[in-house]
Design a protein around this motif. Sequence first.
Motif, mmCIF file in Angstrom:
data_model
loop_
_atom_site.group_PDB
_atom_site.id
_atom_site.type_symbol
_atom_site.label_atom_id
_atom_site.label_comp_id
_atom_site.label_asym_id
_atom_site.label_seq_id
_atom_site.Cartn_x
_atom_site.Cartn_y
_atom_site.Cartn_z
ATOM 1 N N GLN A 185 0.837 -1.200 0.000
ATOM 2 C CA GLN A 185 0.000 0.000 0.000
ATOM 3 C C GLN A 185 0.874 1.252 0.000
ATOM 4 O O GLN A 185 1.904 1.311 0.672
ATOM 5 C CB GLN A 185 -0.916 0.013 1.227
ATOM 6 C CG GLN A 185 -1.840 -1.195 1.337
ATOM 7 C CD GLN A 185 -2.828 -1.268 0.189
ATOM 8 O OE1 GLN A 185 -3.383 -0.266 -0.244
ATOM 9 N NE2 GLN A 185 -3.036 -2.483 -0.310
ATOM 10 N N SER A 186 0.452 2.274 -0.743
ATOM 11 C CA SER A 186 1.202 3.535 -0.742
ATOM 12 C C SER A 186 1.036 4.278 0.582
ATOM 13 O O SER A 186 1.953 4.957 1.049
ATOM 14 C CB SER A 186 0.738 4.426 -1.900
ATOM 15 O OG SER A 186 -0.655 4.674 -1.812
ATOM 16 N N GLN A 187 -0.137 4.150 1.194
ATOM 17 C CA GLN A 187 -0.386 4.730 2.510
ATOM 18 C C GLN A 187 -0.517 3.601 3.521
ATOM 19 O O GLN A 187 -1.483 2.846 3.501
ATOM 20 C CB GLN A 187 -1.676 5.562 2.504
ATOM 21 C CG GLN A 187 -2.104 6.090 3.873
ATOM 22 C CD GLN A 187 -1.095 7.040 4.476
ATOM 23 O OE1 GLN A 187 -0.578 7.921 3.791
ATOM 24 N NE2 GLN A 187 -0.784 6.852 5.749
ATOM 25 N N ARG A 188 0.483 3.457 4.385
ATOM 26 C CA ARG A 188 0.495 2.342 5.338
ATOM 27 C C ARG A 188 -0.348 2.666 6.568
ATOM 28 O O ARG A 188 -0.161 3.711 7.195
ATOM 29 C CB ARG A 188 1.929 2.044 5.756
ATOM 30 C CG ARG A 188 2.830 1.522 4.626
ATOM 31 C CD ARG A 188 2.446 0.123 4.192
ATOM 32 N NE ARG A 188 2.344 -0.780 5.320
ATOM 33 C CZ ARG A 188 3.396 -1.314 5.964
ATOM 34 N NH1 ARG A 188 4.636 -1.035 5.580
ATOM 35 N NH2 ARG A 188 3.216 -2.140 6.989
ATOM 36 N N ASN A 189 -1.238 1.752 6.926
ATOM 37 C CA ASN A 189 -2.115 1.948 8.075
ATOM 38 C C ASN A 189 -2.045 0.822 9.099
ATOM 39 O O ASN A 189 -2.706 0.886 10.136
ATOM 40 C CB ASN A 189 -3.563 2.084 7.599
ATOM 41 C CG ASN A 189 -3.782 3.356 6.801
ATOM 42 O OD1 ASN A 189 -3.556 4.457 7.294
ATOM 43 N ND2 ASN A 189 -4.212 3.202 5.558
ATOM 44 N N LEU A 190 -1.266 -0.213 8.802
ATOM 45 C CA LEU A 190 -1.107 -1.359 9.695
ATOM 46 C C LEU A 190 0.350 -1.814 9.665
ATOM 47 O O LEU A 190 1.106 -1.425 8.771
ATOM 48 C CB LEU A 190 -2.026 -2.512 9.255
ATOM 49 C CG LEU A 190 -3.536 -2.245 9.286
ATOM 50 C CD1 LEU A 190 -4.286 -3.330 8.523
ATOM 51 C CD2 LEU A 190 -4.044 -2.143 10.715
ATOM 52 N N LEU A 191 0.726 -2.668 10.629
ATOM 53 C CA LEU A 191 2.094 -3.159 10.706
ATOM 54 C C LEU A 191 2.156 -4.659 10.447
ATOM 55 O O LEU A 191 1.166 -5.377 10.590
ATOM 56 C CB LEU A 191 2.680 -2.887 12.088
ATOM 57 C CG LEU A 191 2.938 -1.451 12.513
ATOM 58 C CD1 LEU A 191 3.431 -1.412 13.951
ATOM 59 C CD2 LEU A 191 3.938 -0.773 11.589
ATOM 60 N N THR A 192 3.348 -5.126 10.119
ATOM 61 C CA THR A 192 3.636 -6.550 10.100
ATOM 62 C C THR A 192 4.313 -6.910 11.419
ATOM 63 O O THR A 192 4.806 -6.040 12.149
ATOM 64 C CB THR A 192 4.568 -6.919 8.941
ATOM 65 O OG1 THR A 192 5.852 -6.312 9.170
ATOM 66 C CG2 THR A 192 4.009 -6.432 7.605
#
Length: 248
Positions: A185-192
Motif C-alpha cells: 500500500q502507498s499509505q500504510r495503516n497497519l504493521l507486520t
Amino acid sequence: MRQLTVLGGCGAYPEPGRACSGFLLEWDGFRLVLDLGYATLPRLLTHCPDAAVDAVVITHEHPDHCIDLHGLFRIHLYGPARGRRIPLYCTPGVPSRLAALEPDVDLDAVFDIHQLPGSYQVGPFTLTGVLLPHYVPDAGIRLETDGFALAYTGDTGPHQRLAQLGRDVDLFIVEATDRAGETRQSQRNLLTSSEAGRWAARAGARRLMLTHFWPGNDRRTAVESARAGFDAEVLTAEEDLVIPLDAT
C-alpha cells in the motif's frame, strides 16, 4: 496488585473462542481499561464482576477496538453502579459512534469524556496520547508511574513516533496485523510482525507483546518474525493471559 490482563488480541473480528483488542491494567487497586473490542466485555466482567473500572482509554473508533464500550455504558446506566461517572479518554470519533447507538441518552450520564491525543493524569498514571497513522485518527498510548512504563499502539502504520511512544518502556504492546498486501500500500495503516519487532528494538523496549492478529494468521509465525528484529522477550495477546508488572 500490579498486573496486565489480556481481554483479547484479534483484529477485524473475533475468531471462535477469542476476542478483539482489549486489556485491563491494574495498579494498586486502580483499574484502567485499554480498548474494548468485540467480545471483550464478558472477559472484563470475569475479572471485574461489578464493572467497577476507574478509567477507560480507547485508541480509536473502529468497532474491533470500541464496540463493547456500549455494553459497559449500559451496565453503568441501568445497573447497580449507576450514577458513578467513568473518565473516558478517546479520539473524537468514539463518542460519535457510541451516541449513534444511544441517540436518546446523554453519554455524560456515564462518561466524563477527555479527548485524545493529549496528556492527562489518570489515577497513578501519567497518560500521553500520540497521534499515529491509521484509516481514522488513532492515539497510541503511553502510561507511566512509579518507575514503570507501558505503551500501546492501537492500530498504526509505520511512523517515527512509534520510537517515541515506546521509548525504554517495560512493555510495548504493538499491533502485528500481517494483513496480506499491506506492505504494497502507498499509505500504510497497519504493521507486520517483523516491523513490530524492529520498532520495539528501535524504541529500546524491554518486552514486546504482539496484538491485533488478522484472523487465520499463525501467531507462532508472527513471534518468529518479530524476534528477527527484537532480541528480548516476545509475547502474544492471548485471552485471559495475566502478566505481573513490577516497577524497575
